[in-house]
Design a protein around this motif. Structure first.
Motif, PDB file in Angstrom:
ATOM      1  N   SER A   1      23.053  -3.024  33.763  1.00  0.00           N
ATOM      2  CA  SER A   1      21.801  -3.546  33.228  1.00  0.00           C
ATOM      3  C   SER A   1      21.211  -4.592  34.169  1.00  0.00           C
ATOM      4  O   SER A   1      19.988  -4.636  34.391  1.00  0.00           O
ATOM      5  CB  SER A   1      22.033  -4.151  31.839  1.00  0.00           C
ATOM      6  OG  SER A   1      20.842  -4.709  31.326  1.00  0.00           O
ATOM      7  N   THR A   2      22.076  -5.412  34.732  1.00  0.00           N
ATOM      8  CA  THR A   2      21.631  -6.423  35.697  1.00  0.00           C
ATOM      9  C   THR A   2      21.063  -5.769  36.949  1.00  0.00           C
ATOM     10  O   THR A   2      20.027  -6.196  37.479  1.00  0.00           O
ATOM     11  CB  THR A   2      22.800  -7.345  36.079  1.00  0.00           C
ATOM     12  OG1 THR A   2      23.311  -7.979  34.902  1.00  0.00           O
ATOM     13  CG2 THR A   2      22.361  -8.405  37.076  1.00  0.00           C
ATOM     14  N   TYR A   3      21.724  -4.723  37.423  1.00  0.00           N
ATOM     15  CA  TYR A   3      21.251  -4.028  38.618  1.00  0.00           C
ATOM     16  C   TYR A   3      19.868  -3.410  38.408  1.00  0.00           C
ATOM     17  O   TYR A   3      19.009  -3.473  39.284  1.00  0.00           O
ATOM     18  CB  TYR A   3      22.220  -2.904  39.004  1.00  0.00           C
ATOM     19  CG  TYR A   3      23.584  -3.341  39.470  1.00  0.00           C
ATOM     20  CD1 TYR A   3      23.833  -4.628  39.926  1.00  0.00           C
ATOM     21  CD2 TYR A   3      24.644  -2.446  39.465  1.00  0.00           C
ATOM     22  CE1 TYR A   3      25.092  -5.020  40.357  1.00  0.00           C
ATOM     23  CE2 TYR A   3      25.914  -2.810  39.901  1.00  0.00           C
ATOM     24  CZ  TYR A   3      26.133  -4.100  40.332  1.00  0.00           C
ATOM     25  OH  TYR A   3      27.379  -4.480  40.758  1.00  0.00           O
ATOM     26  N   TRP A   4      19.680  -2.777  37.246  1.00  0.00           N
ATOM     27  CA  TRP A   4      18.497  -1.939  37.038  1.00  0.00           C
ATOM     28  C   TRP A   4      17.376  -2.602  36.240  1.00  0.00           C
ATOM     29  O   TRP A   4      16.276  -2.083  36.172  1.00  0.00           O
ATOM     30  CB  TRP A   4      18.904  -0.633  36.347  1.00  0.00           C
ATOM     31  CG  TRP A   4      19.865   0.177  37.173  1.00  0.00           C
ATOM     32  CD1 TRP A   4      19.996   0.186  38.530  1.00  0.00           C
ATOM     33  CD2 TRP A   4      20.852   1.086  36.681  1.00  0.00           C
ATOM     34  NE1 TRP A   4      20.989   1.040  38.921  1.00  0.00           N
ATOM     35  CE2 TRP A   4      21.531   1.623  37.818  1.00  0.00           C
ATOM     36  CE3 TRP A   4      21.227   1.527  35.415  1.00  0.00           C
ATOM     37  CZ2 TRP A   4      22.554   2.549  37.707  1.00  0.00           C
ATOM     38  CZ3 TRP A   4      22.243   2.449  35.307  1.00  0.00           C
ATOM     39  CH2 TRP A   4      22.904   2.959  36.434  1.00  0.00           C
ATOM     40  N   GLY A   5      17.673  -3.742  35.620  1.00  0.00           N
ATOM     41  CA  GLY A   5      16.635  -4.461  34.900  1.00  0.00           C
ATOM     42  C   GLY A   5      16.202  -3.818  33.598  1.00  0.00           C
ATOM     43  O   GLY A   5      15.073  -4.054  33.132  1.00  0.00           O
ATOM     44  N   VAL A   6      17.071  -3.005  32.982  1.00  0.00           N
ATOM     45  CA  VAL A   6      16.784  -2.433  31.664  1.00  0.00           C
ATOM     46  C   VAL A   6      17.976  -2.696  30.756  1.00  0.00           C
ATOM     47  O   VAL A   6      19.123  -2.783  31.230  1.00  0.00           O
ATOM     48  CB  VAL A   6      16.507  -0.907  31.726  1.00  0.00           C
ATOM     49  CG1 VAL A   6      15.298  -0.608  32.590  1.00  0.00           C
ATOM     50  CG2 VAL A   6      17.727  -0.139  32.220  1.00  0.00           C
ATOM     51  N   PRO A   7      17.757  -2.827  29.447  1.00  0.00           N
ATOM     52  CA  PRO A   7      18.890  -3.033  28.537  1.00  0.00           C
ATOM     53  C   PRO A   7      19.788  -1.800  28.476  1.00  0.00           C
ATOM     54  O   PRO A   7      19.307  -0.664  28.525  1.00  0.00           O
ATOM     55  CB  PRO A   7      18.209  -3.268  27.184  1.00  0.00           C
ATOM     56  CG  PRO A   7      16.783  -3.584  27.495  1.00  0.00           C
ATOM     57  CD  PRO A   7      16.464  -2.859  28.758  1.00  0.00           C
ATOM     58  N   ILE A   8      21.088  -2.038  28.393  1.00  0.00           N
ATOM     59  CA  ILE A   8      22.041  -0.965  28.101  1.00  0.00           C
ATOM     60  C   ILE A   8      22.750  -1.356  26.817  1.00  0.00           C
ATOM     61  O   ILE A   8      23.491  -2.334  26.771  1.00  0.00           O
ATOM     62  CB  ILE A   8      23.039  -0.746  29.246  1.00  0.00           C
ATOM     63  CG1 ILE A   8      22.295  -0.352  30.518  1.00  0.00           C
ATOM     64  CG2 ILE A   8      24.050   0.333  28.858  1.00  0.00           C
ATOM     65  CD1 ILE A   8      23.200  -0.055  31.702  1.00  0.00           C
ATOM     66  N   ILE A   9      22.460  -0.602  25.778  1.00  0.00           N
ATOM     67  CA  ILE A   9      22.965  -0.898  24.442  1.00  0.00           C
ATOM     68  C   ILE A   9      24.313  -0.207  24.244  1.00  0.00           C
ATOM     69  O   ILE A   9      24.445   0.996  24.486  1.00  0.00           O
ATOM     70  CB  ILE A   9      21.970  -0.406  23.370  1.00  0.00           C
ATOM     71  CG1 ILE A   9      20.616  -1.095  23.578  1.00  0.00           C
ATOM     72  CG2 ILE A   9      22.510  -0.661  21.960  1.00  0.00           C
ATOM     73  CD1 ILE A   9      19.470  -0.395  22.878  1.00  0.00           C
ATOM     74  N   VAL A  10      25.317  -0.954  23.819  1.00  0.00           N
ATOM     75  CA  VAL A  10      26.628  -0.384  23.523  1.00  0.00           C
ATOM     76  C   VAL A  10      26.728  -0.149  22.024  1.00  0.00           C
ATOM     77  O   VAL A  10      26.605  -1.079  21.229  1.00  0.00           O
ATOM     78  CB  VAL A  10      27.760  -1.304  24.002  1.00  0.00           C
ATOM     79  CG1 VAL A  10      29.122  -0.718  23.618  1.00  0.00           C
ATOM     80  CG2 VAL A  10      27.678  -1.507  25.511  1.00  0.00           C
ATOM     81  N   GLU A  11      26.934   1.105  21.650  1.00  0.00           N
ATOM     82  CA  GLU A  11      27.008   1.483  20.235  1.00  0.00           C
ATOM     83  C   GLU A  11      28.410   1.981  19.909  1.00  0.00           C
ATOM     84  O   GLU A  11      28.881   2.953  20.495  1.00  0.00           O
ATOM     85  CB  GLU A  11      25.992   2.582  19.930  1.00  0.00           C
ATOM     86  CG  GLU A  11      26.037   3.087  18.490  1.00  0.00           C
ATOM     87  CD  GLU A  11      25.063   4.234  18.252  1.00  0.00           C
ATOM     88  OE1 GLU A  11      25.520   5.355  17.954  1.00  0.00           O
ATOM     89  OE2 GLU A  11      23.848   4.001  18.384  1.00  0.00           O
ATOM     90  N   ASN A  12      29.091   1.318  18.996  1.00  0.00           N
ATOM     91  CA  ASN A  12      30.414   1.763  18.552  1.00  0.00           C
ATOM     92  C   ASN A  12      30.263   2.826  17.491  1.00  0.00           C
ATOM     93  O   ASN A  12      29.584   2.625  16.483  1.00  0.00           O
ATOM     94  CB  ASN A  12      31.220   0.589  18.010  1.00  0.00           C
ATOM     95  CG  ASN A  12      31.519  -0.439  19.073  1.00  0.00           C
ATOM     96  OD1 ASN A  12      30.793  -1.413  19.243  1.00  0.00           O
ATOM     97  ND2 ASN A  12      32.585  -0.229  19.825  1.00  0.00           N
ATOM     98  N   ARG A  13      30.887   3.985  17.727  1.00  0.00           N
ATOM     99  CA  ARG A  13      30.801   5.115  16.801  1.00  0.00           C
ATOM    100  C   ARG A  13      32.202   5.659  16.570  1.00  0.00           C
ATOM    101  O   ARG A  13      32.595   6.699  17.081  1.00  0.00           O
ATOM    102  CB  ARG A  13      29.897   6.194  17.389  1.00  0.00           C
ATOM    103  CG  ARG A  13      29.677   7.396  16.493  1.00  0.00           C
ATOM    104  CD  ARG A  13      28.618   7.104  15.456  1.00  0.00           C
ATOM    105  NE  ARG A  13      28.147   8.340  14.844  1.00  0.00           N
ATOM    106  CZ  ARG A  13      28.446   8.736  13.616  1.00  0.00           C
ATOM    107  NH1 ARG A  13      29.228   7.983  12.860  1.00  0.00           N
ATOM    108  NH2 ARG A  13      27.959   9.851  13.126  1.00  0.00           N
ATOM    109  N   PRO A  14      33.050   4.897  15.821  1.00  0.00           N
ATOM    110  CA  PRO A  14      34.435   5.322  15.629  1.00  0.00           C
ATOM    111  C   PRO A  14      34.552   6.449  14.603  1.00  0.00           C
ATOM    112  O   PRO A  14      33.636   6.696  13.819  1.00  0.00           O
ATOM    113  CB  PRO A  14      35.109   4.054  15.123  1.00  0.00           C
ATOM    114  CG  PRO A  14      34.017   3.326  14.396  1.00  0.00           C
ATOM    115  CD  PRO A  14      32.756   3.614  15.158  1.00  0.00           C
TER     116      PRO A  14
END
Length: 334
Positions: free
Chosen positions: A64-77
């Protein structure tokens, strides 16, 4: 499906998967132009706080830091990770949904969930992107067991057939299959006691209610340091840089024992090859970051990257050997 047919199927499907990376140059450039332009999602198929979750979040933050867009982490257990994997398999192949992929999802689960199935095709539904981390599995016993080495354990088990029990974090997990591989190669008999997660398994191991466990080092070593557990060896064919004082199971009298953990990143099949290449290259850059290295080593893992083709080969290799063991041992999670 016999082993010959299974190997032929894996080779055919994976050759097609690799061929998918070889799009015409103009199409690849068009796919990569302006990517990423909106938030990306990393699906972690387990609950928050575990190793897979940490690896996913650390790499997501760095990319996300490299590309300047949010990367959302979604837990789907759920269902041993199968629910999260199925979600990504059904996603649009546009490069905006990725699966944090521990080795069991594509190389163990599809073969051990024989009746219920997993809800996805491990070969046709996913495009490998890169490895992110690897790590050993630690063989430990409770402190009461009168053994101090792998050879001691084998001798004790053979002198007391069926009396030893081993814990796992669940049926079909790498911990479970590591123990079954150990049993297969040594000819010993141990009773499997599956738990719903590593925490209750370790609790019973330290209390002496079960005897043996193959587990993640960072979960077991605190109890080794307090004397509640004994660490005998690590998996893998080479000594672990994270646990250099311990021998490998292979070198301790069980030739060929190899059951290391790995966590990779995959995405939906059909995603443009240029996008896959860009993400793979981003991971290759991120793993050299000192913060990434420290965060992963705290989980008992080593940061490592690969090309999509290399990860494809690893999946093919592991799927062939684990499916063979599962068939031979008649293992099922249903």
């Amino acid at each position: 499906m016999n082993q010959s047919t299974k190997r032929k199927f894996l080779r055919t499907a994976l050759c097609g998967l690799v061929a998918g990376f070889c799009l015409p140059t103009s199409a690849a450039h068009a796919a990569d132009e302006g990517y990423p332009s909106r938030p990306i999602k990393f699906v972690v198929p387990y609950t928050a706080g575990g190793s897979n979750d940490v690896v996913g979040r650390v790499l997501a933050q760095k990319l996300s830091t490299y590309w300047g867009v949010p990367i959302i982490v979604e837990n789907r257990p759920g269902a041993g990770g199968n629910l999260g994997a199925a979600q990504v398999a059904r996603s649009a192949p546009d490069g905006y949904t990725f699966l944090v992929t521990p080795n069991n999802l594509l190389t163990m689960n599809p073969y051990i969930y024989k009746k219920t199935g997993v809800g996805y095709d491990p070969i046709k539904d996913f495009a490998p992107v890169s490895l992110m981390a690897t790590g050993p599995i630690l063989l430990a016993t409770n402190a009461k067991l009168p053994v101090n080495s792998v050879k001691d354990l084998i001798a004790y088990a053979k002198a007391n057939p069926g009396k030893l029990s081993y814990a796992s974090a669940g049926i079909g997990t790498p911990h479970h299959l590591s123990a079954e591989l150990f049993k297969s190669l040594t000819g010993i008999d141990m009773v499997h006691v599956p738990y719903k997660g590593a925490v209750p398994a370790i609790s019973d191991l330290t209390a002496g209610r079960v005897d043996v466990m193959f587990g993640i080092p960072n979960s077991l070593t605190p109890f080794v340091k307090t004397g509640q557990l004994k660490a005998l060896a690590v998996s893998g064919l080479k000594p672990s840089s994270l646990l250099p004082e311990l021998p490998t199971v292979d070198a301790s009298g069980v030739p060929g024992f190899d059951s290391s953990l790995w966590i990779g990143l995959t995405t939906t099949a059909g995603t443009p090859s240029a996008v896959i290449t860009k993400v793979s290259q981003g991971i290759a850059q991120a793993i050299h970051d000192p913060e990434v290295k420290a965060s992963l080593e705290a989980q008992g893992l080593s940061p490592v990257s690969s090309t999509p083709k290399e990860l494809t080969g690893l999946i093919e290799h592991d799927a062939a050997r684990w499916s063979k063991l599962i068939d031979e041992r008649q293992l099922t999670a249903d």
